[in-house]
Design a protein around this motif. Structure first.
Motif, PDB file in Angstrom:
ATOM      1  N   HIS A 111       0.825  -1.219   0.000  1.00  0.00           N
ATOM      2  CA  HIS A 111       0.000   0.000   0.000  1.00  0.00           C
ATOM      3  C   HIS A 111       0.864   1.276   0.000  1.00  0.00           C
ATOM      4  O   HIS A 111       0.542   2.249  -0.690  1.00  0.00           O
ATOM      5  N   HIS A 115       1.206   4.634  -2.551  1.00  0.00           N
ATOM      6  CA  HIS A 115       1.240   6.075  -2.227  1.00  0.00           C
ATOM      7  C   HIS A 115       2.468   6.733  -2.856  1.00  0.00           C
ATOM      8  O   HIS A 115       2.382   7.820  -3.420  1.00  0.00           O
ATOM      9  N   ASP A 349      -6.348   7.445   0.092  1.00  0.00           N
ATOM     10  CA  ASP A 349      -6.427   6.089  -0.466  1.00  0.00           C
ATOM     11  C   ASP A 349      -7.276   6.034  -1.735  1.00  0.00           C
ATOM     12  O   ASP A 349      -8.377   6.592  -1.784  1.00  0.00           O
TER      13      ASP A 349
HETATM   14 ZN    ZN Z   1      -3.079   5.015   2.556  1.00  0.00          ZN
END
Ligand code: ZN
Ligand code: KG4
Length: 386
Positions: A111, A115, A349
């Motif tokens: 994850h 980013h 996100d």
């Molecule tokens: Zn995040």
């Protein structure tokens, strides 16, 4: 070559379709924030159930919007961790079973790498051309769960130079926003409230507020003078909590003795705005100070900002001031550093960042080698180097 990106690490169900040549075709996101607010925050089991409920209709919707079909998808990138295991498992099972049915490869993405690579997202059908950073670069990654300074040497090769010793920057903003009784999304609500602070208003207004006695606040800058690249936000958060409690107690005392009137509400709102501003300033200044320190020590001249907190307007303004400050120190008037900010919708996100990470990793030749389903609650970013 179309890549489907799937993000379900926390409380956003997100999907994106990215074409290797054309760029991002489209993305879609369902935030559970309103559904979860009745529980006072994220309940992992509930979040996972919402992912299950939303994944299929969101994909159908996205394909329909883009006039595409399942058979047009060639590769699936999904978030493997870190995150809430139940939430991750929904996205992983969805990705793996779809990959199996369509006979196409899949790949689990970190994850945080998503980013970090959000600055590389090229959008199809927009006139704005993006300038993506070149490796190596320094990255500030500030989100709800992480605050780190990372040296990105090459794709997949990341070195953590410093990180928070306690709370993440976003977590501190969220908790303080909650104490100020702001509605979610918290970090964003706090920054909107901070816009009403005396400092942000015209000088005449600010003077009249000062005359009316609306107090201003100051908060410490933790670890600012220490010769390392770590952060700490929990003391700052406690300092804000104590201030807010004090204000709440004063309010009770005042409302018990005076009849509540509109003027008092305005005064109270301004005081909360001043507090939000001072708190935001302390958090963001801590981030900027350490970025400056890291740029000087690493001698890297590209800085990438990533994670939900990178959507913050004050942080962006301060980093641009830092860029100018370092430019003045350069002799030949060439930029001393270049700062890369993802578009606002790619800071928090989303699945476009997972799709771009998948695209870049696909070019490297990576894919899952089996159908094994693995969700990682914790996952060391440095360990993904190969
Ligand atoms: Zn995040
Ligand atoms: O990256 P992200 O969407 O999720 C995690 O991976 O944690 O980051 C969420 C964090 C939250 O703490 C939220 O309050 C913060 O990003 N955030 C902001 C802003 N927008 C989101 N913080 C400050 N200013 C904003 N505009």
């Amino acid at each position: 070559m179309i890549i489907l990106g799937i993000e379900t690490s926390c409380d956003e169900t997100a999907l994106a379709l990215y074409d290797l040549e054309r760029g991002l075709l489209g993305h879609i996101l369902h935030s559970q924030i309103n559904q979860l607010s009745k529980y006072g925050g994220i309940i992992p089991e509930v979040a996972a159930r919402y992912h299950v409920q939303y994944l299929t209709p969101l994909l159908t919707n996205l394909l329909h919007k883009l006039n595409l079909h399942l058979k047009d998808i060639n590769f699936i990138a999904y978030t493997k961790g870190p995150g809430l295991v139940g939430s991750l498992l929904t996205g992983i099972s969805f990705a793996k079973s779809l990959g199996f049915a369509l006979k196409i490869p899949t790949l689990g993405i970190h994850h945080l790498e998503g980013h970090l690579l959000a600055c590389f997202i090229k959008e199809h059908n927009t006139n704005t051309s993006i300038i993506a950073p070149k490796f190596p670069f320094l990255a500030l990654l500030a989100s709800g769960g992480h605050t780190m300074l990372i040296q990105a040497n090459s794709l997949g090769n990341y070195k953590i130079l410093g990180e928070t010793l306690d709370d993440a920057a976003g977590e501190a903003l969220d908790k303080t926003a909650k104490l100020l009784k702001l509605s979610p999304p918290n970090g964003k609500s706090l920054s909107i409230l901070a816009e009403q602070a005396s400092e942000k208003n015209s000088s005449i207004l600010a003077k009249s507020e000062q005359a009316s006695g609306v107090p201003k606040f100051t908060f410490p800058r933790p670890l600012a003078n220490q010769n390392n690249l770590n952060f700490s936000f929990s003391g700052l958060k406690t300092a804000a909590m104590l201030q807010i409690k004090k204000l709440d107690n004063n309010n009770h005392a005042t409302t018990n003795t005076n009849t509540c009137n509109d003027n008092y509400d305005v005064y109270n709102q301004k005081m909360k705005a001043n507090l939000a501003y001072a708190f935001q300033q302390a958090v963001m200044d801590s981030l900027v100070t350490k970025c400056k320190q890291a740029l000087i020590t690493t001698k890297l001249n590209r800085l990438v900002i990533a994670g939900g907190v990178s959507a913050n307007k004050y942080l962006r303004e301060q980093l641009l001031l830092l860029e100018k400050e370092l430019l003045l120190k350069e002799q030949f008037n060439k930029p001393a550093i270049e700062i890369f900010f993802p578009k606002l919708e790619f800071c928090t996100d989303n699945a476009a960042m997972i799709a771009i990470a998948g695209a870049m990793r696909f070019i490297q030749g990576l894919s899952d080698q089996n159908l094994y389903i693995e969700a990682l609650a914790r996952w060391d970013l440095e360990s993904i180097a190969f």
